[in-house]
Structure formats: structure tokens, C-alpha cells
Design a protein around this motif. Structure first.
Motif, PDB file in Angstrom:
ATOM      1  N   TRP A  19      38.527-137.622  42.269  1.00 41.57           N
ATOM      2  CA  TRP A  19      39.748-137.351  41.430  1.00 41.57           C
ATOM      3  C   TRP A  19      39.906-135.578  41.323  1.00 41.57           C
ATOM      4  O   TRP A  19      38.975-134.963  41.692  1.00 41.57           O
ATOM      5  CB  TRP A  19      39.529-137.593  39.852  1.00 41.57           C
ATOM      6  CG  TRP A  19      39.255-138.854  39.719  1.00 41.57           C
ATOM      7  CD1 TRP A  19      37.762-139.728  39.332  1.00 41.57           C
ATOM      8  CD2 TRP A  19      40.105-140.121  39.625  1.00 41.57           C
ATOM      9  NE1 TRP A  19      38.032-141.026  39.512  1.00 41.57           N
ATOM     10  CE2 TRP A  19      39.401-141.340  39.669  1.00 41.57           C
ATOM     11  CE3 TRP A  19      41.470-140.201  40.071  1.00 41.57           C
ATOM     12  CZ2 TRP A  19      40.021-142.539  39.661  1.00 41.57           C
ATOM     13  CZ3 TRP A  19      42.198-141.349  39.939  1.00 41.57           C
ATOM     14  CH2 TRP A  19      41.272-142.526  40.030  1.00 41.57           C
ATOM     15  N   THR A  23      40.542-132.785  36.219  1.00 39.15           N
ATOM     16  CA  THR A  23      40.515-134.003  35.437  1.00 39.15           C
ATOM     17  C   THR A  23      39.614-134.035  34.253  1.00 39.15           C
ATOM     18  O   THR A  23      38.481-133.832  34.615  1.00 39.15           O
ATOM     19  CB  THR A  23      40.163-135.351  36.526  1.00 39.15           C
ATOM     20  OG1 THR A  23      41.106-135.326  37.540  1.00 39.15           O
ATOM     21  CG2 THR A  23      40.297-136.428  35.798  1.00 39.15           C
ATOM     22  N   VAL A  35      45.437-140.403  34.784  1.00 34.95           N
ATOM     23  CA  VAL A  35      44.585-139.076  35.136  1.00 34.95           C
ATOM     24  C   VAL A  35      45.115-137.948  34.114  1.00 34.95           C
ATOM     25  O   VAL A  35      46.257-137.554  34.214  1.00 34.95           O
ATOM     26  CB  VAL A  35      44.664-138.978  36.538  1.00 34.95           C
ATOM     27  CG1 VAL A  35      43.673-137.786  36.638  1.00 34.95           C
ATOM     28  CG2 VAL A  35      44.312-140.088  37.300  1.00 34.95           C
TER      29      VAL A  35
END
Length: 81
Positions: A19, A23, A35
Motif C-alpha cells: 500500500w 495509507t 484506501v
């Protein structure tokens, strides 16, 4: 749109998923993935998520990247053909 608590799954990730650095949370609502970041994401962040979900429609809106579901949920009202 409100979701049933049973449909929202927070931080359901695998070790293989990567990610963006900013995040904060990754939430799954049905087959959609949301997200959320600590600040606005950049295009590199969007491309990273698109690489994670190559066959899905992925959008960026400031501090939220959305991976859209592949099909409507089972309880969606869809018109007859």
C-alpha cells in the motif's frame, strides 16, 4: 451509503499486498476496497494500487483511493433487460 457492519472489513490484507506509504486504513466493503490516507495521495500511489488490482477500476479522490467492485452486490436492484 450506509453499510451493514458485517460487510465492512478493515485491514484485510495479505503479506503480498503493498500500500502507499501514507495509507492509514484499508477497508473492504463487499468486493470494493477503500484506501484512506493521512494526506492526499499522488498519482504514483494510485498507480501502485492499480498494479495491486490490475483488472479493476481504481479511482483517486484526494486522500481516498477506491477499487470499485467488479459486479453489483447481490442485494442491488438492477433493472430487467
Amino acid at each position: 451509503m450506509p453499510q451493514d457492519a458485517d460487510e465492512v472489513r478493515i485491514s484485510e490484507t495479505t503479506a503480498a499486498q503493498v500500500w502507499p506509504a501514507r495509507t492509514q486504513t484499508v477497508s473492504f466493503i463487499g468486493s470494493a476496497c477503500v484506501v484512506t490516507g493521512a494526506g492526499d495521495f499522488e498519482l504514483d500511489d494510485l498507480n501502485l494500487v492499480r498494479h495491486t488490482f490490475p483488472d479493476r477500476h481504481v479511482t483517486l479522490d484526494g486522500d481516498v483511493i477506491t477499487v470499485w467492485p467488479t459486479s453489483p452486490p447481490d442485494n442491488a436492484m438492477t433493472p430487467s433487460p
